[in-house]
Design a protein around this motif. Structure first.
Motif, PDB file in Angstrom:
ATOM      1  N   MET A 294       0.881  -1.181  -0.011  1.00 56.57           N
ATOM      2  CA  MET A 294      -0.066  -0.106   0.128  1.00 56.57           C
ATOM      3  C   MET A 294       0.820   1.118   0.039  1.00 56.57           C
ATOM      4  O   MET A 294       1.925   1.170   0.632  1.00 56.57           O
ATOM      5  N   LYS A 295       0.591   2.322  -0.594  1.00 54.39           N
ATOM      6  CA  LYS A 295       1.225   3.439  -0.914  1.00 54.39           C
ATOM      7  C   LYS A 295       1.210   4.400   0.640  1.00 54.39           C
ATOM      8  O   LYS A 295       0.250   4.247   1.254  1.00 54.39           O
ATOM      9  N   THR A 296       2.184   5.122   0.628  1.00 58.43           N
ATOM     10  CA  THR A 296       2.269   6.077   1.845  1.00 58.43           C
ATOM     11  C   THR A 296       1.998   7.733   1.450  1.00 58.43           C
ATOM     12  O   THR A 296       2.432   8.064   0.528  1.00 58.43           O
ATOM     13  N   TYR A 297       0.927   8.346   2.168  1.00 58.40           N
ATOM     14  CA  TYR A 297       0.693   9.616   1.521  1.00 58.40           C
ATOM     15  C   TYR A 297       0.745  10.668   2.899  1.00 58.40           C
ATOM     16  O   TYR A 297       0.868  10.268   4.033  1.00 58.40           O
ATOM     17  N   ARG A 298       1.058  11.952   2.560  1.00 56.54           N
ATOM     18  CA  ARG A 298       1.275  12.843   3.622  1.00 56.54           C
ATOM     19  C   ARG A 298      -0.098  13.296   4.452  1.00 56.54           C
ATOM     20  O   ARG A 298      -0.035  13.462   5.593  1.00 56.54           O
ATOM     21  N   ASN A 299      -0.985  13.850   3.859  1.00 58.75           N
ATOM     22  CA  ASN A 299      -2.078  14.080   4.417  1.00 58.75           C
ATOM     23  C   ASN A 299      -3.041  12.822   5.069  1.00 58.75           C
ATOM     24  O   ASN A 299      -3.509  11.998   4.233  1.00 58.75           O
ATOM     25  N   GLY A 300      -3.409  12.850   6.353  1.00 67.15           N
ATOM     26  CA  GLY A 300      -4.044  11.745   7.044  1.00 67.15           C
ATOM     27  C   GLY A 300      -5.305  11.721   6.349  1.00 67.15           C
ATOM     28  O   GLY A 300      -5.820  10.431   6.023  1.00 67.15           O
ATOM     29  N   ARG A 301      -6.223  12.660   6.088  1.00 62.56           N
ATOM     30  CA  ARG A 301      -7.596  12.551   5.609  1.00 62.56           C
ATOM     31  C   ARG A 301      -7.390  12.044   4.019  1.00 62.56           C
ATOM     32  O   ARG A 301      -8.274  11.005   3.817  1.00 62.56           O
ATOM     33  N   ASN A 302      -6.549  12.522   3.300  1.00 68.03           N
ATOM     34  CA  ASN A 302      -6.413  11.825   2.026  1.00 68.03           C
ATOM     35  C   ASN A 302      -5.965  10.488   2.003  1.00 68.03           C
ATOM     36  O   ASN A 302      -6.202   9.823   1.134  1.00 68.03           O
ATOM     37  N   ASP A 303      -5.033  10.137   3.055  1.00 63.08           N
ATOM     38  CA  ASP A 303      -4.509   8.833   3.292  1.00 63.08           C
ATOM     39  C   ASP A 303      -5.814   8.004   3.241  1.00 63.08           C
ATOM     40  O   ASP A 303      -5.804   6.816   2.630  1.00 63.08           O
ATOM     41  N   MET A 304      -6.619   8.184   4.068  1.00 61.63           N
ATOM     42  CA  MET A 304      -7.693   7.136   4.226  1.00 61.63           C
ATOM     43  C   MET A 304      -8.641   7.332   3.039  1.00 61.63           C
ATOM     44  O   MET A 304      -8.995   6.048   2.649  1.00 61.63           O
ATOM     45  N   ASN A 305      -8.974   8.305   2.339  1.00 57.71           N
ATOM     46  CA  ASN A 305      -9.745   8.203   1.205  1.00 57.71           C
ATOM     47  C   ASN A 305      -9.009   7.430   0.131  1.00 57.71           C
ATOM     48  O   ASN A 305      -9.694   6.487  -0.675  1.00 57.71           O
ATOM     49  N   LEU A 306      -7.748   7.629  -0.034  1.00 58.41           N
ATOM     50  CA  LEU A 306      -6.904   6.913  -0.940  1.00 58.41           C
ATOM     51  C   LEU A 306      -6.974   5.353  -0.690  1.00 58.41           C
ATOM     52  O   LEU A 306      -6.883   4.390  -1.304  1.00 58.41           O
ATOM     53  N   MET A 307      -6.741   5.223   0.487  1.00 57.14           N
ATOM     54  CA  MET A 307      -6.826   3.605   0.995  1.00 57.14           C
ATOM     55  C   MET A 307      -8.265   3.045   0.730  1.00 57.14           C
ATOM     56  O   MET A 307      -8.174   1.746   0.361  1.00 57.14           O
ATOM     57  N   HIS A 308      -9.317   3.593   1.058  1.00 59.22           N
ATOM     58  CA  HIS A 308     -10.683   3.168   0.406  1.00 59.22           C
ATOM     59  C   HIS A 308     -10.688   2.961  -0.968  1.00 59.22           C
ATOM     60  O   HIS A 308     -11.319   2.010  -1.207  1.00 59.22           O
ATOM     61  N   GLU A 309     -10.116   3.873  -1.559  1.00 57.57           N
ATOM     62  CA  GLU A 309      -9.968   3.827  -3.101  1.00 57.57           C
ATOM     63  C   GLU A 309      -9.447   2.546  -3.402  1.00 57.57           C
ATOM     64  O   GLU A 309      -9.984   1.590  -4.338  1.00 57.57           O
ATOM     65  N   GLU A 310      -8.162   2.211  -3.118  1.00 54.35           N
ATOM     66  CA  GLU A 310      -7.356   0.982  -3.253  1.00 54.35           C
ATOM     67  C   GLU A 310      -8.010  -0.234  -2.828  1.00 54.35           C
ATOM     68  O   GLU A 310      -8.004  -1.275  -3.845  1.00 54.35           O
ATOM     69  N   LEU A 311      -8.753  -0.148  -1.554  1.00 49.26           N
ATOM     70  CA  LEU A 311      -9.456  -1.207  -1.232  1.00 49.26           C
ATOM     71  C   LEU A 311     -10.897  -1.760  -2.383  1.00 49.26           C
ATOM     72  O   LEU A 311     -10.857  -2.738  -2.490  1.00 49.26           O
ATOM     73  N   ALA A 312     -11.543  -0.482  -2.693  1.00 54.97           N
ATOM     74  CA  ALA A 312     -12.470  -0.796  -3.555  1.00 54.97           C
ATOM     75  C   ALA A 312     -12.006  -1.418  -4.906  1.00 54.97           C
ATOM     76  O   ALA A 312     -12.653  -2.174  -5.539  1.00 54.97           O
TER      77      ALA A 312
END
Length: 64
Positions: free
Chosen positions: A1-19
């Motif tokens: 999984m990728k690492t991102y700087r912004n916490g909120r953006n990180d969660m959104n991107l994790m959800h997108e990757e999971l989807a």
């Protein structure tokens, strides 16, 4: 999984990757089901062809 700087953006991107991962898995499952159905249909057609060939052989044997 990728690492991102912004916490909120990180969660959104994790959800997108999971989807995306779930969608890919479901597509794979659907393809497997289609292959299974195609194989079953091919087996049925093969059995019907064998039965027809057997009937033709019997009819020919009776005619002789």
């Amino acid at each position: 999984m990728k690492t991102y700087r912004n916490g909120r953006n990180d969660m959104n991107l994790m959800h997108e990757e999971l989807a995306r991962a779930q969608m890919t898995a479901r597509l794979g499952e659907a393809q497997e089901l289609r292959r299974g159905h195609q194989l079953a249909r091919a087996r049925r057609m093969s059995r019907k062809a064998e039965q027809a060939a057997q009937q033709a052989r019997l009819a020919l044997a009776r005619a002789i």
